[in-house]
Design a protein around this motif. Structure first.
Motif, mmCIF file in Angstrom:
data_model
loop_
_atom_site.group_PDB
_atom_site.id
_atom_site.type_symbol
_atom_site.label_atom_id
_atom_site.label_comp_id
_atom_site.label_asym_id
_atom_site.label_seq_id
_atom_site.Cartn_x
_atom_site.Cartn_y
_atom_site.Cartn_z
ATOM 1 N N ALA A 12 4.732 10.324 17.762
ATOM 2 C CA ALA A 12 4.844 9.194 17.249
ATOM 3 C C ALA A 12 5.133 9.294 15.692
ATOM 4 C CB ALA A 12 3.865 8.201 17.642
ATOM 5 N N LEU A 13 4.128 10.039 15.249
ATOM 6 C CA LEU A 13 3.909 10.046 13.668
ATOM 7 C C LEU A 13 5.201 11.022 13.154
ATOM 8 C CD1 LEU A 13 0.265 10.792 12.801
ATOM 9 C CD2 LEU A 13 1.700 8.827 12.141
ATOM 10 N N GLU A 14 5.736 11.996 14.095
ATOM 11 C CA GLU A 14 6.819 12.679 13.838
ATOM 12 C C GLU A 14 8.001 11.804 13.807
ATOM 13 O OE1 GLU A 14 6.689 16.852 15.667
ATOM 14 O OE2 GLU A 14 8.813 16.241 16.403
ATOM 15 N N GLU A 15 8.326 11.023 14.897
ATOM 16 C CA GLU A 15 9.268 10.246 14.763
ATOM 17 C C GLU A 15 9.339 9.423 13.366
ATOM 18 O OE1 GLU A 15 11.956 9.296 16.676
ATOM 19 O OE2 GLU A 15 11.367 11.308 17.750
ATOM 20 N N HIS A 16 8.276 8.734 13.223
ATOM 21 C CA HIS A 16 8.150 7.989 11.817
ATOM 22 C C HIS A 16 8.477 8.756 10.522
ATOM 23 C CE1 HIS A 16 6.308 4.016 12.861
ATOM 24 N NE2 HIS A 16 5.904 4.570 13.999
ATOM 25 N N ILE A 17 8.029 10.061 10.678
ATOM 26 C CA ILE A 17 8.498 10.788 9.556
ATOM 27 C C ILE A 17 9.934 11.015 9.575
ATOM 28 C CG2 ILE A 17 8.201 12.968 8.377
ATOM 29 C CD1 ILE A 17 5.117 13.083 9.254
ATOM 30 N N PHE A 18 10.470 11.535 10.639
ATOM 31 C CA PHE A 18 11.874 11.932 10.745
ATOM 32 C C PHE A 18 12.759 10.478 10.470
ATOM 33 C CE2 PHE A 18 11.469 15.481 14.111
ATOM 34 C CZ PHE A 18 11.208 16.436 12.994
ATOM 35 N N SER A 19 12.160 9.518 11.037
ATOM 36 C CA SER A 19 13.121 8.311 10.767
ATOM 37 C C SER A 19 13.169 7.627 9.279
ATOM 38 C CB SER A 19 12.530 7.064 11.684
ATOM 39 O OG SER A 19 11.486 6.480 11.169
ATOM 40 N N GLY A 20 12.116 8.443 8.389
ATOM 41 C CA GLY A 20 12.304 7.924 7.050
ATOM 42 C C GLY A 20 11.220 6.870 6.825
ATOM 43 N N SER A 21 10.680 6.344 7.662
ATOM 44 C CA SER A 21 9.546 5.207 7.480
ATOM 45 C C SER A 21 8.613 5.719 6.353
ATOM 46 C CB SER A 21 8.912 4.990 8.668
ATOM 47 O OG SER A 21 9.659 4.828 9.879
ATOM 48 N N PHE A 22 8.223 7.082 6.598
ATOM 49 C CA PHE A 22 7.470 7.239 5.471
ATOM 50 C C PHE A 22 8.120 8.224 4.411
ATOM 51 C CE2 PHE A 22 4.488 7.620 9.191
ATOM 52 C CZ PHE A 22 3.709 6.499 8.891
ATOM 53 N N GLN A 23 7.681 7.650 3.363
ATOM 54 C CA GLN A 23 8.366 8.637 1.914
ATOM 55 C C GLN A 23 7.414 9.878 1.641
ATOM 56 O OE1 GLN A 23 11.030 7.769 -0.081
ATOM 57 N NE2 GLN A 23 11.587 6.380 1.529
ATOM 58 N N ASP A 24 8.113 10.846 1.031
ATOM 59 C CA ASP A 24 7.646 11.949 0.680
ATOM 60 C C ASP A 24 6.413 11.574 -0.241
ATOM 61 O OD1 ASP A 24 7.457 15.111 0.308
ATOM 62 O OD2 ASP A 24 7.917 14.462 -1.851
ATOM 63 N N GLY A 25 5.193 12.385 0.030
ATOM 64 C CA GLY A 25 4.139 12.076 -0.880
ATOM 65 C C GLY A 25 3.408 10.960 -0.391
ATOM 66 N N ASP A 26 3.755 10.124 0.601
ATOM 67 C CA ASP A 26 2.929 9.082 1.065
ATOM 68 C C ASP A 26 1.447 9.629 1.913
ATOM 69 O OD1 ASP A 26 4.633 7.285 0.205
ATOM 70 O OD2 ASP A 26 5.114 6.687 2.333
ATOM 71 N N ARG A 27 0.439 8.870 1.785
ATOM 72 C CA ARG A 27 -0.632 9.331 2.468
ATOM 73 C C ARG A 27 -0.881 8.564 3.579
ATOM 74 N NH1 ARG A 27 -4.938 6.401 1.237
ATOM 75 N NH2 ARG A 27 -6.922 6.824 2.397
ATOM 76 N N LEU A 28 -1.257 9.328 4.575
ATOM 77 C CA LEU A 28 -1.394 8.974 5.896
ATOM 78 C C LEU A 28 -2.783 8.278 6.063
ATOM 79 C CD1 LEU A 28 0.591 11.577 8.000
ATOM 80 C CD2 LEU A 28 1.247 9.145 7.657
ATOM 81 N N ASP A 29 -2.924 6.937 5.926
ATOM 82 C CA ASP A 29 -4.531 6.446 5.922
ATOM 83 C C ASP A 29 -5.097 6.405 7.391
ATOM 84 O OD1 ASP A 29 -6.584 4.758 6.198
ATOM 85 O OD2 ASP A 29 -5.784 3.731 4.195
ATOM 86 N N GLU A 30 -6.056 7.260 7.523
ATOM 87 C CA GLU A 30 -6.595 7.310 8.897
ATOM 88 C C GLU A 30 -7.006 6.220 9.588
ATOM 89 O OE1 GLU A 30 -9.850 10.158 8.877
ATOM 90 O OE2 GLU A 30 -8.519 11.683 8.268
ATOM 91 N N VAL A 31 -7.494 5.319 8.831
ATOM 92 C CA VAL A 31 -8.181 4.143 9.281
ATOM 93 C C VAL A 31 -7.005 3.194 9.598
ATOM 94 C CG1 VAL A 31 -10.586 3.927 8.353
ATOM 95 C CG2 VAL A 31 -8.694 3.096 7.070
ATOM 96 N N ARG A 32 -6.089 3.132 8.877
ATOM 97 C CA ARG A 32 -5.020 2.041 8.932
ATOM 98 C C ARG A 32 -4.126 2.419 10.197
ATOM 99 N NH1 ARG A 32 0.242 1.313 7.376
ATOM 100 N NH2 ARG A 32 0.039 3.421 6.234
ATOM 101 N N LEU A 33 -3.872 3.816 10.124
ATOM 102 C CA LEU A 33 -2.990 4.222 11.254
ATOM 103 C C LEU A 33 -3.673 4.133 12.506
ATOM 104 C CD1 LEU A 33 -1.317 7.217 9.884
ATOM 105 C CD2 LEU A 33 -0.138 5.211 10.655
ATOM 106 N N ALA A 34 -5.122 4.278 12.521
ATOM 107 C CA ALA A 34 -5.844 4.101 14.019
ATOM 108 C C ALA A 34 -5.735 2.891 14.394
ATOM 109 C CB ALA A 34 -7.257 4.669 13.637
ATOM 110 N N GLU A 35 -5.841 1.820 13.448
ATOM 111 C CA GLU A 35 -5.716 0.597 13.745
ATOM 112 C C GLU A 35 -4.550 0.199 14.530
ATOM 113 O OE1 GLU A 35 -6.273 -2.408 11.102
ATOM 114 O OE2 GLU A 35 -8.460 -1.665 10.584
#
Lengths: 218, 218
Positions: A12-35
């Motif tokens: 799922a994260l891979e999809e998000h990265i591929f789709s460009g939802s995340f910009q280069d350098g973005d930090r993947l917040d563990e607690v936020r993503l966990a939620e």
DNA sequence: TTCGAATTTTTTGTATACAAGAATGTTGAC
DNA sequence: GTCAACATTCTTGTATACAAAAAATTCGAA
């Protein structure tokens, strides 16, 4: 997006990265993503490890996970390797390909042509992928097949951009025909060269790729 | 073996798998390994994820992690890909190599020759590695360099076996000279072929590899 | 004995707790 | 106002706790 299993999280994260939802350098917040995923940090962190090894995120100790989108240079390098890997597949396949597989290639090409006529980009894309994956398989080397498919997948979002440029589909079709000819007549070097040139990003294709990169960044 | 950090655990396990401490199919017991490493299961499981992606371990859901040693066929496939990747590096390097790098190659070769004369297998091995890694770098493609180095590392334990066979070091040296010649005179195809044949496992080398595999299994 | 169902024991997968490091904000001196 | 030292808050890394699945074991019937 809730209640996913750890196995799926990496994907799922891979999809998000591929789709460009995340910009280069973005930090993947563990607690936020966990939620967001409806899980605890533990399975998320396991997913990070996988993504780190495949180069999609950078794991900085005591700092966290940061997404790493390839820049223009790295992208060109990846496409160069892609072209070379496909060339290798082609060279080996020319010596090892089966009659059935050749028919598969011709069938994929016919369906590609239909898609071109119907201006069906998605359809073209699907059959184009089948065409290339058949050649990977016919290299007779499962390890090569897997590695090539892995890079193919990683470059997918960028290749999709490419297809949208005018005339690209038709030209690509013609190249496919030449590739099948070389494979059918069992010419290793000709097959390799045809595939390398087909995949390589040169000339106009280079400018198109750069242009699509810029539009993405906006 | 105690009190290691999670970052090191994956590497440590990798070492164990490479060294042959673990047989193919062995289950990696989380609690037992956690004790041995002096950590909890959490960092161990994170390490498993990395190893799974690099293909050293198979993660079966609800079953655990099992080590996956390549069998003869997969090994041959990996060596074939290795030969092709080195060939690609050589072809690109022939067009891009610097004078300094050529000197590095000649220096590595000289030291290799000394090691051969002294029957210093370890010394030969070190300089041989430097020789090849210089070529990867001179491909001018960092992505290719990294991918090639990754496979190089994975095949390390099997290549080391190879070198022990009589006469292999001397023959290898001669091939190195030819490779430098082809690169120095800027001949892409000649460089590619020289490197492919140097790395490829054919004829006698094939039998040697199979023999070393059998002795490992005992 | 041998097979199979039920029960116990392991083991995995995930959540949570806690310690230590990094980031942030605050206060006070200059 | 600026900067530095301290305190506070957040975040990561790891341990532990617990639920659920798989494996092992027991026990009884044929």
């Amino acid at each position: 997006m809730e209640q996913r299993r750890a196995d799926n999280i990496a994907e799922a994260l891979e999809e998000h990265i591929f789709s460009g939802s995340f910009q280069d350098g973005d930090r993947l917040d563990e607690v936020r993503l966990a939620e967001q995923f409806g899980v605890s940090r533990t399975p998320l962190r396991e997913a990070f490890q996988r993504l780190a090894l495949s180069g999609l995120v950078e794991l900085v100790p005591r700092r966290g996970a940061f997404v790493r989108q390839p820049g223009p240079i790295e992208l060109m390098e990846m496409f160069e390797v892609m072209a070379e890997l496909e060339a290798v597949c082609g060279r080996l396949a020319a010596m090892r390909i089966s009659e059935e597989a050749l028919d598969d290639l011709r069938d994929a090409n016919a369906k590609c042509q239909k898609a071109v006529d119907a201006k069906d980009t998605d359809g073209y894309y699907t059959e184009n992928e089948r065409f290339h994956k058949t050649i990977y398989r016919q290299s007779g080397n499962r390890f090569l097949e897997q590695e090539t498919a892995k890079l193919h997948k990683r470059l997918k979002p960028f290749r999709r951009q490419q297809l949208k440029f005018r005339g690209r589909m038709a030209q690509s079709m013609a190249e496919h025909e030449a590739i099948v000819d070389a494979l059918a007549t069992g010419k290793p070097e000709e097959s390799a060269n045809a595939l390398r040139n087909h995949v390589a990003v040169q000339g106009e294709k280079f400018h198109n790729l750069m242009a699509s990169l810029k539009s993405k960044a906006e």
